[in-house]
Write an enzyme that holds these catalytic residues in place. Structure first.
Site, PDB file in Angstrom:
ATOM      1  N   PHE A  54     -11.720   0.827  61.703  1.00  0.00           N
ATOM      2  CA  PHE A  54     -12.252   2.181  61.849  1.00  0.00           C
ATOM      3  C   PHE A  54     -12.154   2.696  63.281  1.00  0.00           C
ATOM      4  CE2 PHE A  54     -14.469   0.958  57.966  1.00  0.00           C
ATOM      5  CZ  PHE A  54     -14.433   2.136  57.234  1.00  0.00           C
ATOM      6  N   ASP A  55     -11.648   3.909  63.414  1.00  0.00           N
ATOM      7  CA  ASP A  55     -11.975   4.701  64.587  1.00  0.00           C
ATOM      8  C   ASP A  55     -13.445   5.085  64.455  1.00  0.00           C
ATOM      9  OD1 ASP A  55     -11.557   6.518  66.883  1.00  0.00           O
ATOM     10  OD2 ASP A  55     -11.831   8.077  65.354  1.00  0.00           O
ATOM     11  N   VAL A  56     -14.106   5.433  65.563  1.00  0.00           N
ATOM     12  CA  VAL A  56     -15.541   5.732  65.496  1.00  0.00           C
ATOM     13  C   VAL A  56     -15.834   7.208  65.738  1.00  0.00           C
ATOM     14  CG1 VAL A  56     -17.807   5.258  66.507  1.00  0.00           C
ATOM     15  CG2 VAL A  56     -16.177   3.395  66.138  1.00  0.00           C
ATOM     16  N   THR A  59     -14.616   9.977  63.345  1.00  0.00           N
ATOM     17  CA  THR A  59     -14.441   9.399  62.015  1.00  0.00           C
ATOM     18  C   THR A  59     -15.781   8.967  61.418  1.00  0.00           C
ATOM     19  OG1 THR A  59     -12.228   8.630  62.616  1.00  0.00           O
ATOM     20  CG2 THR A  59     -13.244   7.613  60.683  1.00  0.00           C
ATOM     21  N   LYS A 171      -6.090   4.086  72.815  1.00  0.00           N
ATOM     22  CA  LYS A 171      -5.203   4.617  71.778  1.00  0.00           C
ATOM     23  C   LYS A 171      -4.738   6.001  72.207  1.00  0.00           C
ATOM     24  CE  LYS A 171      -8.481   4.369  68.729  1.00  0.00           C
ATOM     25  NZ  LYS A 171      -9.246   4.520  67.472  1.00  0.00           N
TER      26      LYS A 171
END
Length: 368
Positions: A54-56, A59, A171
Site C-alpha cells: 500500500f501507498d499511504v 490511498t 517513489k
C-alpha cells in the site's frame, strides 16, 4: 507416504494449492507465461499467497486534507499547487530528510499525525488482513509514518513497513520497489513479484514504476478525493505519442481553458482548478498551447498570466467570440487569436474581428 485428512479435496476445511487464472489453460497453456495479466490468485496451503503493498498518503490517508488544514489560512488550490510544484524537487534533493528536520517545518511535519484516514480505510484493512499480508511502501520517514499509524490508522499492525527513509529514495524511483520486493522475499518465505499487488492512487509515484517492475497494480476508487493534481503525475509518467511532431513543434497542448457557457457540466471552481493543473503540466512539457475561453475572459487572464513567462512558445485562443476589449487583452499577453463562423454572428463580434492584428490572426477551416 502418509495421507493427510485435510488434503486432496476442494471443500471447506481442506487445504489446497490453487492457481486461479483468467483463461482456460486447456485451450492455451501459455497463460502461465503471462502471470501479470492471467493469474488472478494464488492459494498455497489454503491461504491466498498474495501480498498487498500500500501507498499511504492519498490511498489510505487523505493527505490533501491534512496538508490544507496544516497550512491555513491559504486556500486549498493555492496550497496544493505550491506543494506539488515543490514536492518532487525536494524529494530528489533530500531523500533521507525526515519531515520534521528543519525548525521552520516542525509544525507542519508534526501535523502528519493528525491527517485523517479515509472513512473506510481501517475496516477494509482489518478485513484484508484475514486473507493477505499487508505491507506499507510510503514516501515518508519512519517517525512520521509511526505517528500516522498510531493516529488515524488506529495502530493497525501491518506485516511490514517500508519508508523512503529506509530506502534512501522516494517513489517513483525503482529502487523503492526493488527494496520492497527484496524485503518481502526475505520476510515471507520467498514471495515473488507476481504475488505482489501494488495498491495506490497515483499513476506517477506508484503505477508506472510498478509496471516497469512487472508488479501487478490496482487503484483506489476514483471518488476518493481524486484531484486534477494527480492527473499531472499520471500524464507526466505516461508515454507521449507523436514524438516526432512534438520535436518539430507541430503538436500543441490542448484544448484547455474555461467555458462558463457550460457550468451545468463543470462549475467555475472545478474548471479553474483543472485549468491551473493543465497549465502546470504545460510548463513541464513546453508545447505551444491550444486555448479556449467563452464568457470567462477575466478569470482566464487571471489564471494564465502568471504561467506565460514560463511558456515561451505562447498559445492560440481558438474560436474567440468575446469583445474587442477582451481580445486586445489577450493580444497584450502575446497570444494568437483564431476565428471561425461563430465569431461573425453579431455586430460586436464583427467589430472584434476587425481589430485583431494581422500578425496574430488565424482563420479556422470553418471560417467565412
Amino acid at each position: 507416504m502418509m495421507s493427510q485428512p485435510q488434503l486432496g479435496q476442494i471443500k471447506a476445511g481442506f487445504f489446497a494449492d490453487l492457481l486461479v487464472v483468467k483463461s482456460n489453460p486447456l485451450e492455451d497453456i501459455t497463460v502461465f507465461e503471462r502471470s501479470e495479466t492471467e493469474i488472478l490468485l494464488i492459494i498455497k496451503g489454503g491461504r491466498p499467497s498474495l501480498l498487498l503493498s500500500f501507498d499511504v498518503y492519498g490511498t489510505l490517508v487523505d493527505g490533501e486534507t491534512g496538508i490544507v488544514e496544516a497550512l491555513q489560512p491559504f486556500t486549498r488550490e493555492q496550497l496544493l499547487t505550491i506543494y506539488h510544484e515543490l514536492e518532487r524537487d525536494q524529494q530528489q534533493k533530500t531523500p533521507d530528510m525526515p519531515y520534521t528536520q528543519q525548525e521552520e517545518s516542525l509544525q507542519f511535519g508534526t501535523s502528519i499525525a493528525h491527517w485523517p484516514a479515509f472513512p473506510d480505510t481501517v475496516d477494509a484493512l482489518k478485513r484484508l488482513s484475514e486473507h493477505y499480508r499487508l505491507v506499507v511502501l510510503s514516501n515518508v520517514d519512519r517517525e512520521s509514518f509511526a505517528k500516522t499509524d498510531a493516529g488515524s490508522l488506529q495502530g493497525f499492525p501491518f506485516d511490514l513497513v517500508i519508508t523512503a527513509q529506509d530506502v534512501g529514495s522516494y517513489k517513483p524511483d525503482l529502487r523503492n520497489f526493488e527494496y520492497m520486493l527484496h524485503a518481502v522475499r526475505l520476510a515471507f518465505d520467498g514471495i515473488s513479484a507476481d504475488q505482489v499487488l501494488q495498491t495506490a492512487q497515483c499513476q506517477f509515484h506508484d503505477h508506472h514504476p510498478a509496471r516497469k517492475m512487472e508488479i501487478r497494480r490496482t487503484r483506489e476508487p476514483q471518488d476518493r478525493q481524486r484531484t486534477p493534481r494527480h492527473l499531472h503525475h499520471d500524464i507526466r509518467g505516461a508515454p507521449v505519442p507523436c514524438r516526432g511532431d512534438i520535436r518539430k513543434g507541430r503538436l500543441p497542448f490542448g484544448e484547455i481553458g474555461l467555458d462558463y457557457d457550460y457550468l451545468d457540466r463543470a462549475d467555475k471552481e472545478t474548471q479553474q482548478r483543472a485549468f491551473h493543473d493543465q497549465l502546470y503540466l504545460s510548463v513541464e512539457i513546453q508545447l505551444p498551447l491550444f486555448l479556449h475561453v467563452r464568457n470567462a475572459c477575466a478569470d482566464f487572464i487571471s489564471i494564465i498570466k502568471p504561467y506565460l513567462p514560463q511558456l515561451p512558445r505562447g498559445g492560440l485562443v481558438h474560436s474567440f467570440a468575446g469583445s474587442k476589449e477582451e481580445m486586445l487583452q489577450l493580444v497584450d499577453l502575446v497570444l494568437e487569436i483564431s476565428v471561425n463562423g461563430v465569431c461573425f454572428h453579431t455586430d460586436e463580434r464583427l467589430e472584434m474581428v476587425r481589430h485583431i492584428p494581422l500578425d496574430r490572426l488565424h482563420l479556422e477551416t470553418d471560417a467565412p
